[in-house]
Write an enzyme that holds these catalytic residues in place. Sequence first.
Site, PDB file in Angstrom:
ATOM      1  N   ARG A 145      15.329  17.066 -90.503  1.00 19.60           N
ATOM      2  CA  ARG A 145      14.780  18.165 -89.699  1.00 19.60           C
ATOM      3  C   ARG A 145      14.629  19.408 -90.581  1.00 19.60           C
ATOM      4  O   ARG A 145      13.691  20.178 -90.460  1.00 19.60           O
ATOM      5  CB  ARG A 145      15.662  18.450 -88.473  1.00 19.60           C
ATOM      6  CG  ARG A 145      15.150  19.616 -87.667  1.00 19.60           C
ATOM      7  CD  ARG A 145      15.723  19.825 -86.262  1.00 19.60           C
ATOM      8  NE  ARG A 145      16.924  19.136 -85.921  1.00 19.60           N
ATOM      9  CZ  ARG A 145      18.164  19.550 -86.219  1.00 19.60           C
ATOM     10  NH1 ARG A 145      18.350  20.684 -86.881  1.00 19.60           N
ATOM     11  NH2 ARG A 145      19.207  18.855 -85.850  1.00 19.60           N
TER      12      ARG A 145
ATOM     13  N   TYR B  44      -7.203  30.616 -77.121  1.00 15.02           N
ATOM     14  CA  TYR B  44      -7.083  29.245 -76.613  1.00 15.02           C
ATOM     15  C   TYR B  44      -6.271  29.255 -75.305  1.00 15.02           C
ATOM     16  O   TYR B  44      -5.249  29.956 -75.213  1.00 15.02           O
ATOM     17  CB  TYR B  44      -6.412  28.384 -77.697  1.00 15.02           C
ATOM     18  CG  TYR B  44      -5.970  27.029 -77.219  1.00 15.02           C
ATOM     19  CD1 TYR B  44      -6.874  26.142 -76.652  1.00 15.02           C
ATOM     20  CD2 TYR B  44      -4.633  26.642 -77.315  1.00 15.02           C
ATOM     21  CE1 TYR B  44      -6.456  24.897 -76.208  1.00 15.02           C
ATOM     22  CE2 TYR B  44      -4.210  25.395 -76.880  1.00 15.02           C
ATOM     23  CZ  TYR B  44      -5.130  24.529 -76.316  1.00 15.02           C
ATOM     24  OH  TYR B  44      -4.723  23.311 -75.868  1.00 15.02           O
TER      25      TYR B  44
ATOM     26  N   ASP C  91      -4.378  33.479 -85.492  1.00 17.08           N
ATOM     27  CA  ASP C  91      -4.705  32.064 -85.329  1.00 17.08           C
ATOM     28  C   ASP C  91      -6.004  31.818 -86.105  1.00 17.08           C
ATOM     29  O   ASP C  91      -7.072  32.299 -85.717  1.00 17.08           O
ATOM     30  CB  ASP C  91      -4.886  31.751 -83.833  1.00 17.08           C
ATOM     31  CG  ASP C  91      -5.154  30.269 -83.569  1.00 17.08           C
ATOM     32  OD1 ASP C  91      -5.634  29.579 -84.491  1.00 17.08           O
ATOM     33  OD2 ASP C  91      -4.907  29.816 -82.438  1.00 17.08           O
TER      34      ASP C  91
ATOM     35  N   LYS D 299      -6.873  20.268 -86.033  1.00 18.47           N
ATOM     36  CA  LYS D 299      -8.309  20.546 -86.069  1.00 18.47           C
ATOM     37  C   LYS D 299      -8.847  20.399 -87.503  1.00 18.47           C
ATOM     38  O   LYS D 299      -8.750  19.340 -88.085  1.00 18.47           O
ATOM     39  CB  LYS D 299      -8.552  21.933 -85.477  1.00 18.47           C
ATOM     40  CG  LYS D 299      -7.838  22.165 -84.126  1.00 18.47           C
ATOM     41  CD  LYS D 299      -8.360  21.260 -83.057  1.00 18.47           C
ATOM     42  CE  LYS D 299      -7.731  21.344 -81.685  1.00 18.47           C
ATOM     43  NZ  LYS D 299      -6.491  21.967 -81.411  1.00 18.47           N
TER      44      LYS D 299
HETATM   45  C1  LIG Z   1      -7.562  27.941 -81.539  1.00 13.55           C
HETATM   46  C2  LIG Z   1      -6.427  27.022 -81.168  1.00 13.55           C
HETATM   47  N1  LIG Z   1      -5.163  27.391 -81.406  1.00 13.55           N
HETATM   48  C3  LIG Z   1      -4.113  26.599 -81.082  1.00 13.55           C
HETATM   49  C4  LIG Z   1      -4.307  25.372 -80.463  1.00 13.55           C
HETATM   50  C5  LIG Z   1      -3.128  24.512 -80.101  1.00 13.55           C
HETATM   51  O1  LIG Z   1      -2.957  23.491 -81.011  1.00 13.55           O
HETATM   52  P1  LIG Z   1      -2.359  22.029 -80.686  1.00 13.55           P
HETATM   53  O2  LIG Z   1      -3.289  21.370 -79.722  1.00 13.55           O
HETATM   54  O3  LIG Z   1      -2.302  21.369 -82.013  1.00 13.55           O
HETATM   55  O4  LIG Z   1      -1.012  22.232 -80.072  1.00 13.55           O
HETATM   56  C6  LIG Z   1      -5.615  24.942 -80.193  1.00 13.55           C
HETATM   57  C7  LIG Z   1      -5.853  23.651 -79.532  1.00 13.55           C
HETATM   58  O5  LIG Z   1      -6.946  23.346 -79.111  1.00 13.55           O
HETATM   59  C8  LIG Z   1      -6.701  25.796 -80.548  1.00 13.55           C
HETATM   60  O6  LIG Z   1      -7.968  25.444 -80.301  1.00 13.55           O
END
Ligand SMILES: Cc1ncc(COP(=O)(O)O)c(C=O)c1O
Length: 416
Positions: free
Chosen positions: A56, A108, A180, A205
Amino acid sequence: MTRVFDEDLTAEFGTRAIHAGQRPEPLAGAIMTPVYLTSTYVQEGLGQNKGYEYARGKNPTREAFERNVAALENGRHGFAFSSGMGCLDSIMKLFRAGDHVVCGENVYGGTFRLFDKILQHMGFTFTYVDTRDPQRVADAMTPATRAVLVETPSNPLMRVTDIAAVSEITRRHGATLIVDNTFASPYFQRPLEVGADIVYHSTTKYLNGHSDMIGGCAIVRDDDLASRLQFIHNAAGAVAGPFDAWLALRGTKTLHLRMRQHDANGREIAKWLVERVGQENVYYIGLPTHPQYELVCRQMSGFGGMISVELGTRERAAHVLGRVRVFSLAESLGGVESLISHPAAMTHASVPPERRAAIGLSDGLIRLSCGVEDVGDLLADLEQAFEGMPSAGRGKREAGGGKGQPARDTIRTGAT
Ligand SMILES: Cc1ncc(COP(=O)(O)O)c(C=O)c1O
Protein backbone atom coordinates in the site's frame (compact mmCIF):
# COMPACT_ATOMS: atom_id res chain seq x y z
CA MET A 1 7.75 9.42 -1.44
CA THR A 2 8.02 9.01 -5.21
CA ARG A 3 10.20 11.72 -6.69
CA VAL A 4 11.05 12.15 -10.39
CA PHE A 5 14.52 11.19 -11.54
CA ASP A 6 16.02 14.64 -12.14
CA GLU A 7 17.87 13.49 -15.26
CA ASP A 8 14.50 12.62 -16.87
CA LEU A 9 13.58 16.31 -16.83
CA THR A 10 16.26 17.20 -19.37
CA ALA A 11 14.46 15.28 -22.15
CA GLU A 12 11.71 16.50 -24.49
CA PHE A 13 8.10 15.39 -23.99
CA GLY A 14 8.05 12.32 -26.26
CA THR A 15 11.27 10.98 -24.76
CA ARG A 16 9.94 11.52 -21.25
CA ALA A 17 6.70 9.77 -22.21
CA ILE A 18 8.62 6.65 -23.27
CA HIS A 19 11.43 6.56 -20.71
CA ALA A 20 10.80 8.74 -17.65
CA GLY A 21 10.60 6.86 -14.37
CA GLN A 22 11.75 3.58 -15.88
CA ARG A 23 15.09 1.89 -15.62
CA PRO A 24 16.00 -1.65 -16.80
CA GLU A 25 14.87 -4.18 -14.22
CA PRO A 26 17.92 -5.31 -12.15
CA LEU A 27 17.40 -9.11 -12.20
CA ALA A 28 17.31 -9.74 -15.98
CA GLY A 29 17.47 -6.29 -17.50
CA ALA A 30 13.85 -6.41 -18.72
CA ILE A 31 13.30 -3.18 -20.64
CA MET A 32 9.65 -3.04 -19.56
CA THR A 33 8.90 -2.43 -15.89
CA PRO A 34 7.50 -5.69 -14.50
CA VAL A 35 4.10 -5.84 -12.84
CA TYR A 36 5.10 -6.33 -9.21
CA LEU A 37 2.19 -8.44 -8.04
CA THR A 38 3.01 -8.57 -4.39
CA SER A 39 1.43 -7.28 -1.23
CA THR A 40 4.54 -7.43 0.91
CA TYR A 41 8.35 -7.64 0.74
CA VAL A 42 10.66 -10.00 2.58
CA GLN A 43 12.83 -8.18 5.11
CA GLU A 44 16.40 -9.34 5.69
CA GLY A 45 16.30 -8.64 9.39
CA LEU A 46 14.48 -6.46 11.84
CA GLY A 47 14.59 -2.92 10.44
CA GLN A 48 16.50 -4.10 7.34
CA ASN A 49 14.71 -3.93 4.00
CA LYS A 50 15.24 -2.77 0.44
CA GLY A 51 13.10 0.33 0.95
CA TYR A 52 9.86 -1.58 0.44
CA GLU A 53 7.81 -2.91 3.36
CA TYR A 54 4.14 -3.18 2.36
CA ALA A 55 2.62 -2.54 -1.06
CA ARG A 56 0.00 0.00 0.00
CA GLY A 57 2.91 2.26 0.82
CA LYS A 58 5.14 1.50 -2.18
CA ASN A 59 5.11 -0.68 -5.25
CA PRO A 60 7.84 -0.50 -7.93
CA THR A 61 5.39 -0.63 -10.86
CA ARG A 62 3.32 2.13 -9.33
CA GLU A 63 6.44 4.16 -8.61
CA ALA A 64 7.56 3.94 -12.25
CA PHE A 65 4.18 5.26 -13.37
CA GLU A 66 4.19 8.00 -10.73
CA ARG A 67 7.64 9.18 -11.78
CA ASN A 68 6.63 9.05 -15.42
CA VAL A 69 3.53 11.21 -14.99
CA ALA A 70 5.33 13.61 -12.64
CA ALA A 71 7.96 14.13 -15.37
CA LEU A 72 5.27 14.67 -18.03
CA GLU A 73 3.62 17.35 -15.89
CA ASN A 74 7.04 18.88 -15.16
CA GLY A 75 6.40 18.25 -11.48
CA ARG A 76 8.48 16.64 -8.78
CA HIS A 77 6.26 14.07 -7.04
CA GLY A 78 3.52 11.78 -8.39
CA PHE A 79 0.86 9.73 -6.61
CA ALA A 80 -1.20 7.09 -8.39
CA PHE A 81 -4.70 6.32 -7.14
CA SER A 82 -7.35 3.72 -7.75
CA SER A 83 -9.55 6.22 -9.67
CA GLY A 84 -9.81 9.90 -10.50
CA MET A 85 -12.41 10.27 -7.78
CA GLY A 86 -10.27 8.38 -5.25
CA CYS A 87 -7.49 10.80 -6.13
CA LEU A 88 -9.62 13.89 -5.58
CA ASP A 89 -11.05 12.45 -2.35
CA SER A 90 -7.51 11.98 -1.04
CA ILE A 91 -6.48 15.49 -2.15
CA MET A 92 -9.43 16.89 -0.20
CA LYS A 93 -8.14 15.12 2.92
CA LEU A 94 -5.42 17.78 2.95
CA PHE A 95 -8.16 20.06 4.29
CA ARG A 96 -10.48 19.87 7.26
CA ALA A 97 -13.97 20.66 8.56
CA GLY A 98 -14.64 24.38 8.46
CA ASP A 99 -12.49 24.94 5.38
CA HIS A 100 -14.05 26.71 2.41
CA VAL A 101 -13.41 25.70 -1.19
CA VAL A 102 -14.08 27.71 -4.34
CA CYS A 103 -14.95 25.37 -7.20
CA GLY A 104 -15.69 25.88 -10.89
CA GLU A 105 -19.43 25.70 -11.54
CA ASN A 106 -18.90 23.44 -14.56
CA VAL A 107 -16.88 20.45 -13.44
CA TYR A 108 -17.29 16.70 -13.93
CA GLY A 109 -20.58 15.61 -12.32
CA GLY A 110 -18.79 13.20 -9.98
CA THR A 111 -16.67 16.04 -8.60
CA PHE A 112 -19.80 18.03 -7.78
CA ARG A 113 -21.37 14.88 -6.26
CA LEU A 114 -18.35 14.24 -4.00
CA PHE A 115 -18.48 17.82 -2.74
CA ASP A 116 -22.25 18.19 -2.50
CA LYS A 117 -23.26 14.78 -1.21
CA ILE A 118 -20.30 13.79 0.95
CA LEU A 119 -17.77 16.48 1.89
CA GLN A 120 -20.41 19.12 2.57
CA HIS A 121 -21.81 16.86 5.29
CA MET A 122 -18.35 16.60 6.81
CA GLY A 123 -18.11 20.33 7.47
CA PHE A 124 -16.58 21.65 4.24
CA THR A 125 -18.27 24.59 2.54
CA PHE A 126 -18.24 25.23 -1.19
CA THR A 127 -18.91 28.18 -3.46
CA TYR A 128 -19.38 27.41 -7.15
CA VAL A 129 -18.39 30.15 -9.56
CA ASP A 130 -17.83 30.69 -13.25
CA THR A 131 -14.04 30.48 -13.18
CA ARG A 132 -13.79 31.84 -16.75
CA ASP A 133 -13.77 35.20 -14.97
CA PRO A 134 -10.91 35.31 -12.42
CA GLN A 135 -12.63 38.23 -10.70
CA ARG A 136 -15.46 35.90 -9.69
CA VAL A 137 -12.91 33.63 -8.05
CA ALA A 138 -11.43 36.63 -6.22
CA ASP A 139 -14.91 37.73 -5.09
CA ALA A 140 -15.69 34.25 -3.72
CA MET A 141 -12.57 34.03 -1.55
CA THR A 142 -13.17 34.27 2.21
CA PRO A 143 -10.80 34.11 5.19
CA ALA A 144 -11.74 30.41 5.45
CA THR A 145 -10.89 29.59 1.81
CA ARG A 146 -8.17 26.96 1.68
CA ALA A 147 -8.52 25.68 -1.87
CA VAL A 148 -9.67 26.60 -5.36
CA LEU A 149 -10.51 23.80 -7.79
CA VAL A 150 -10.77 24.35 -11.51
CA GLU A 151 -11.26 21.96 -14.39
CA THR A 152 -9.93 23.41 -17.61
CA PRO A 153 -11.10 22.83 -20.28
CA SER A 154 -14.29 21.90 -18.47
CA ASN A 155 -16.46 18.86 -18.94
CA PRO A 156 -18.60 19.13 -21.07
CA LEU A 157 -18.95 22.84 -21.89
CA MET A 158 -15.29 23.38 -22.81
CA ARG A 159 -14.95 26.45 -20.65
CA VAL A 160 -11.41 27.59 -20.00
CA THR A 161 -9.90 29.05 -16.84
CA ASP A 162 -6.84 31.29 -16.86
CA ILE A 163 -4.68 29.18 -14.54
CA ALA A 164 -1.98 31.86 -14.07
CA ALA A 165 -4.54 34.53 -13.16
CA VAL A 166 -6.34 32.27 -10.70
CA SER A 167 -3.05 31.12 -9.19
CA GLU A 168 -2.19 34.73 -8.35
CA ILE A 169 -5.48 35.03 -6.48
CA THR A 170 -5.03 31.77 -4.56
CA ARG A 171 -1.46 32.70 -3.66
CA ARG A 172 -2.56 36.07 -2.28
CA HIS A 173 -5.01 34.22 -0.01
CA GLY A 174 -2.61 31.45 0.99
CA ALA A 175 -4.93 28.89 -0.64
CA THR A 176 -4.05 25.83 -2.74
CA LEU A 177 -4.86 25.79 -6.45
CA ILE A 178 -5.97 22.36 -7.66
CA VAL A 179 -6.35 21.80 -11.41
CA ASP A 180 -8.12 18.87 -13.04
CA ASN A 181 -6.04 18.45 -16.22
CA THR A 182 -7.88 15.37 -17.51
CA PHE A 183 -9.25 16.93 -20.73
CA ALA A 184 -6.01 18.56 -21.91
CA SER A 185 -3.43 15.99 -20.74
CA PRO A 186 0.10 17.21 -20.00
CA TYR A 187 0.87 17.07 -23.71
CA PHE A 188 -1.23 20.18 -24.30
CA GLN A 189 -1.27 21.87 -20.88
CA ARG A 190 0.98 21.80 -17.81
CA PRO A 191 -0.72 23.70 -14.97
CA LEU A 192 2.22 23.41 -12.51
CA GLU A 193 4.30 25.54 -14.91
CA VAL A 194 1.84 28.42 -14.59
CA GLY A 195 1.23 28.40 -10.86
CA ALA A 196 -1.02 25.45 -9.92
CA ASP A 197 -0.10 23.69 -6.67
CA ILE A 198 -1.70 20.31 -7.43
CA VAL A 199 -2.59 18.91 -10.81
CA TYR A 200 -4.63 15.75 -11.04
CA HIS A 201 -6.05 13.41 -13.65
CA SER A 202 -8.50 10.72 -14.19
CA THR A 203 -5.84 8.46 -15.75
CA THR A 204 -8.77 6.39 -16.97
CA LYS A 205 -8.88 8.90 -19.85
CA TYR A 206 -6.07 10.24 -22.09
CA LEU A 207 -3.10 9.16 -19.95
CA ASN A 208 -3.99 5.49 -20.19
CA GLY A 209 -5.78 6.05 -23.47
CA HIS A 210 -7.07 2.53 -24.11
CA SER A 211 -10.24 2.36 -21.99
CA ASP A 212 -9.05 -0.70 -20.11
CA MET A 213 -8.51 0.53 -16.55
CA ILE A 214 -9.71 3.04 -13.96
CA GLY A 215 -7.18 5.24 -12.22
CA GLY A 216 -6.17 8.67 -11.03
CA CYS A 217 -2.97 10.53 -10.26
CA ALA A 218 -1.89 13.74 -8.54
CA ILE A 219 1.33 15.63 -9.21
CA VAL A 220 2.93 18.36 -7.11
CA ARG A 221 6.22 20.27 -6.95
CA ASP A 222 6.33 21.33 -3.33
CA ASP A 223 8.10 18.81 -1.06
CA ASP A 224 6.02 19.63 2.02
CA LEU A 225 2.73 19.27 0.14
CA ALA A 226 4.07 16.00 -1.30
CA SER A 227 4.85 14.55 2.11
CA ARG A 228 1.36 15.43 3.37
CA LEU A 229 -0.18 13.79 0.31
CA GLN A 230 2.11 10.80 0.69
CA PHE A 231 0.84 10.32 4.24
CA ILE A 232 -2.79 10.39 3.03
CA HIS A 233 -1.96 8.10 0.09
CA ASN A 234 -0.74 5.41 2.45
CA ALA A 235 -3.02 6.11 5.40
CA ALA A 236 -6.29 6.33 3.45
CA GLY A 237 -5.09 3.73 0.95
CA ALA A 238 -6.90 4.55 -2.32
CA VAL A 239 -3.77 3.49 -4.21
CA ALA A 240 -3.50 2.21 -7.79
CA GLY A 241 -3.03 -1.53 -8.15
CA PRO A 242 0.17 -2.65 -9.91
CA PHE A 243 -1.54 -3.97 -13.02
CA ASP A 244 -3.53 -0.76 -13.52
CA ALA A 245 -0.36 1.26 -12.97
CA TRP A 246 1.40 -0.89 -15.59
CA LEU A 247 -1.40 -0.45 -18.12
CA ALA A 248 -1.34 3.31 -17.60
CA LEU A 249 2.46 3.33 -17.90
CA ARG A 250 2.18 1.55 -21.21
CA GLY A 251 -0.44 4.11 -22.23
CA THR A 252 1.68 7.16 -21.53
CA LYS A 253 4.41 5.86 -23.89
CA THR A 254 2.21 6.91 -26.82
CA LEU A 255 0.51 9.92 -25.24
CA HIS A 256 2.23 12.42 -27.56
CA LEU A 257 1.35 10.42 -30.68
CA ARG A 258 -2.24 9.86 -29.65
CA MET A 259 -2.84 13.47 -28.61
CA ARG A 260 -1.65 14.74 -32.00
CA GLN A 261 -4.14 12.48 -33.74
CA HIS A 262 -6.99 13.28 -31.30
CA ASP A 263 -6.26 16.93 -32.05
CA ALA A 264 -6.16 16.49 -35.84
CA ASN A 265 -9.40 14.50 -35.82
CA GLY A 266 -11.03 16.93 -33.38
CA ARG A 267 -10.30 19.89 -35.66
CA GLU A 268 -11.72 18.14 -38.74
CA ILE A 269 -14.83 16.97 -36.95
CA ALA A 270 -15.43 20.37 -35.34
CA LYS A 271 -15.21 21.94 -38.82
CA TRP A 272 -17.81 19.52 -40.15
CA LEU A 273 -20.09 20.13 -37.17
CA VAL A 274 -19.87 23.90 -37.64
CA GLU A 275 -21.02 23.53 -41.23
CA ARG A 276 -23.76 21.23 -40.10
CA VAL A 277 -25.20 22.95 -37.04
CA GLY A 278 -23.57 26.39 -36.90
CA GLN A 279 -20.56 27.55 -34.91
CA GLU A 280 -22.75 28.81 -32.05
CA ASN A 281 -23.77 25.21 -31.32
CA VAL A 282 -20.31 23.66 -31.37
CA TYR A 283 -18.22 23.79 -28.20
CA TYR A 284 -14.65 23.19 -29.29
CA ILE A 285 -11.66 25.10 -27.95
CA GLY A 286 -9.90 24.89 -31.31
CA LEU A 287 -12.44 27.09 -33.10
CA PRO A 288 -11.28 30.68 -33.54
CA THR A 289 -14.89 31.59 -32.68
CA HIS A 290 -14.59 29.97 -29.22
CA PRO A 291 -15.05 32.95 -26.88
CA GLN A 292 -11.78 32.13 -25.10
CA TYR A 293 -9.70 31.18 -28.15
CA GLU A 294 -6.98 33.70 -27.33
CA LEU A 295 -6.57 32.28 -23.80
CA VAL A 296 -6.62 28.72 -25.16
CA CYS A 297 -3.74 29.55 -27.53
CA ARG A 298 -1.78 31.21 -24.74
CA GLN A 299 -2.29 28.47 -22.15
CA MET A 300 -2.36 25.31 -24.24
CA SER A 301 -0.30 23.97 -27.12
CA GLY A 302 -3.17 22.12 -28.83
CA PHE A 303 -6.90 21.53 -28.65
CA GLY A 304 -7.51 17.80 -28.43
CA GLY A 305 -10.49 15.71 -29.37
CA MET A 306 -13.27 16.75 -27.01
CA ILE A 307 -16.25 18.45 -28.62
CA SER A 308 -19.75 19.14 -27.33
CA VAL A 309 -22.64 19.94 -29.63
CA GLU A 310 -25.95 21.57 -28.84
CA LEU A 311 -28.66 19.83 -30.85
CA GLY A 312 -31.56 21.68 -29.28
CA THR A 313 -33.69 18.85 -27.93
CA ARG A 314 -33.27 15.49 -26.24
CA GLU A 315 -35.10 13.90 -29.18
CA ARG A 316 -32.53 15.20 -31.65
CA ALA A 317 -29.71 14.12 -29.37
CA ALA A 318 -31.24 10.64 -29.06
CA HIS A 319 -31.50 10.43 -32.85
CA VAL A 320 -27.76 10.86 -33.32
CA LEU A 321 -26.78 8.77 -30.29
CA GLY A 322 -28.95 5.91 -31.49
CA ARG A 323 -27.55 5.84 -35.03
CA VAL A 324 -23.77 6.04 -34.64
CA ARG A 325 -21.80 2.97 -35.71
CA VAL A 326 -18.12 3.87 -35.45
CA PHE A 327 -18.60 6.17 -32.47
CA SER A 328 -19.86 4.15 -29.48
CA LEU A 329 -22.50 5.43 -27.11
CA ALA A 330 -20.68 5.21 -23.79
CA GLU A 331 -19.51 7.17 -20.77
CA SER A 332 -15.83 8.13 -20.48
CA LEU A 333 -13.44 9.74 -22.94
CA GLY A 334 -9.84 9.91 -24.03
CA GLY A 335 -9.47 6.38 -25.43
CA VAL A 336 -8.20 5.53 -28.90
CA GLU A 337 -11.76 4.71 -29.91
CA SER A 338 -14.35 7.42 -30.50
CA LEU A 339 -17.12 7.73 -27.95
CA ILE A 340 -20.29 9.77 -27.86
CA SER A 341 -22.44 10.55 -24.84
CA HIS A 342 -25.31 12.55 -23.41
CA PRO A 343 -23.90 14.49 -20.43
CA ALA A 344 -27.29 15.38 -18.87
CA ALA A 345 -28.29 11.72 -18.63
CA MET A 346 -24.84 10.21 -18.19
CA THR A 347 -21.71 11.94 -16.81
CA HIS A 348 -23.64 14.84 -15.25
CA ALA A 349 -26.80 13.03 -14.14
CA SER A 350 -25.82 13.69 -10.51
CA VAL A 351 -25.98 17.44 -11.11
CA PRO A 352 -29.54 18.64 -10.31
CA PRO A 353 -31.53 19.69 -13.42
CA GLU A 354 -31.87 23.30 -12.26
CA ARG A 355 -28.07 23.54 -11.83
CA ARG A 356 -27.54 22.03 -15.25
CA ALA A 357 -29.97 24.54 -16.73
CA ALA A 358 -28.24 27.42 -14.95
CA ILE A 359 -24.87 26.62 -16.50
CA GLY A 360 -26.23 25.82 -19.96
CA LEU A 361 -25.90 22.05 -19.86
CA SER A 362 -29.07 21.17 -21.74
CA ASP A 363 -30.85 17.94 -22.66
CA GLY A 364 -29.95 18.62 -26.28
CA LEU A 365 -26.21 18.56 -25.63
CA ILE A 366 -24.11 15.64 -26.83
CA ARG A 367 -20.38 15.14 -26.18
CA LEU A 368 -17.91 13.57 -28.57
CA SER A 369 -14.58 12.10 -27.58
CA CYS A 370 -12.91 11.91 -30.99
CA GLY A 371 -10.61 8.90 -31.10
CA VAL A 372 -7.69 8.21 -33.42
CA GLU A 373 -9.49 6.25 -36.14
CA ASP A 374 -9.31 7.46 -39.77
CA VAL A 375 -11.18 10.72 -39.75
CA GLY A 376 -13.02 9.95 -42.99
CA ASP A 377 -14.75 7.05 -41.29
CA LEU A 378 -15.69 9.21 -38.31
CA LEU A 379 -17.12 11.92 -40.56
CA ALA A 380 -19.07 9.38 -42.61
CA ASP A 381 -20.45 7.94 -39.40
CA LEU A 382 -21.62 11.34 -38.19
CA GLU A 383 -23.04 12.12 -41.63
CA GLN A 384 -25.27 9.04 -41.55
CA ALA A 385 -26.14 9.55 -37.87
CA PHE A 386 -27.30 13.13 -38.46
CA GLU A 387 -29.38 12.14 -41.48
CA GLY A 388 -33.12 12.45 -40.96
CA MET A 389 -32.76 14.26 -37.66
CA PRO A 390 -36.07 15.74 -36.52
CA SER A 391 -36.14 19.50 -36.93
CA ALA A 392 -35.73 21.52 -33.77
CA GLY A 393 -38.86 21.89 -31.69
CA ARG A 394 -41.45 20.35 -34.03
CA GLY A 395 -40.35 16.76 -34.50
CA LYS A 396 -40.31 17.29 -38.31
CA ARG A 397 -37.59 15.72 -40.36
CA GLU A 398 -35.05 18.12 -41.69
CA ALA A 399 -34.78 18.83 -45.38
CA GLY A 400 -31.53 18.23 -47.25
CA GLY A 401 -28.30 17.26 -45.59
CA GLY A 402 -27.59 14.30 -47.84
CA LYS A 403 -24.15 12.80 -48.00
CA GLY A 404 -21.57 15.30 -49.17
CA GLN A 405 -23.98 18.25 -48.88
CA PRO A 406 -24.06 19.29 -45.29
CA ALA A 407 -27.17 21.32 -44.57
CA ARG A 408 -27.21 23.67 -41.66
CA ASP A 409 -29.92 22.68 -39.21
CA THR A 410 -32.08 25.13 -37.33
CA ILE A 411 -31.13 24.82 -33.71
CA ARG A 412 -32.04 26.75 -30.64
CA THR A 413 -29.05 28.87 -29.70
CA GLY A 414 -27.96 30.83 -26.67
CA ALA A 415 -27.05 27.87 -24.47
CA THR A 416 -23.58 29.30 -23.87
C1 LIG B 1 -12.69 15.68 -15.94
C2 LIG B 1 -12.83 14.47 -15.06
N1 LIG B 1 -12.28 14.46 -13.84
C3 LIG B 1 -12.39 13.39 -13.02
C4 LIG B 1 -13.10 12.26 -13.40
C5 LIG B 1 -13.22 11.09 -12.46
O1 LIG B 1 -12.35 10.08 -12.81
P1 LIG B 1 -12.60 8.50 -12.60
O2 LIG B 1 -13.80 8.12 -13.41
O3 LIG B 1 -11.34 7.88 -13.06
O4 LIG B 1 -12.87 8.30 -11.14
C6 LIG B 1 -13.70 12.22 -14.67
C7 LIG B 1 -14.47 11.05 -15.10
O5 LIG B 1 -15.15 11.06 -16.09
C8 LIG B 1 -13.57 13.36 -15.52
O6 LIG B 1 -14.13 13.39 -16.73
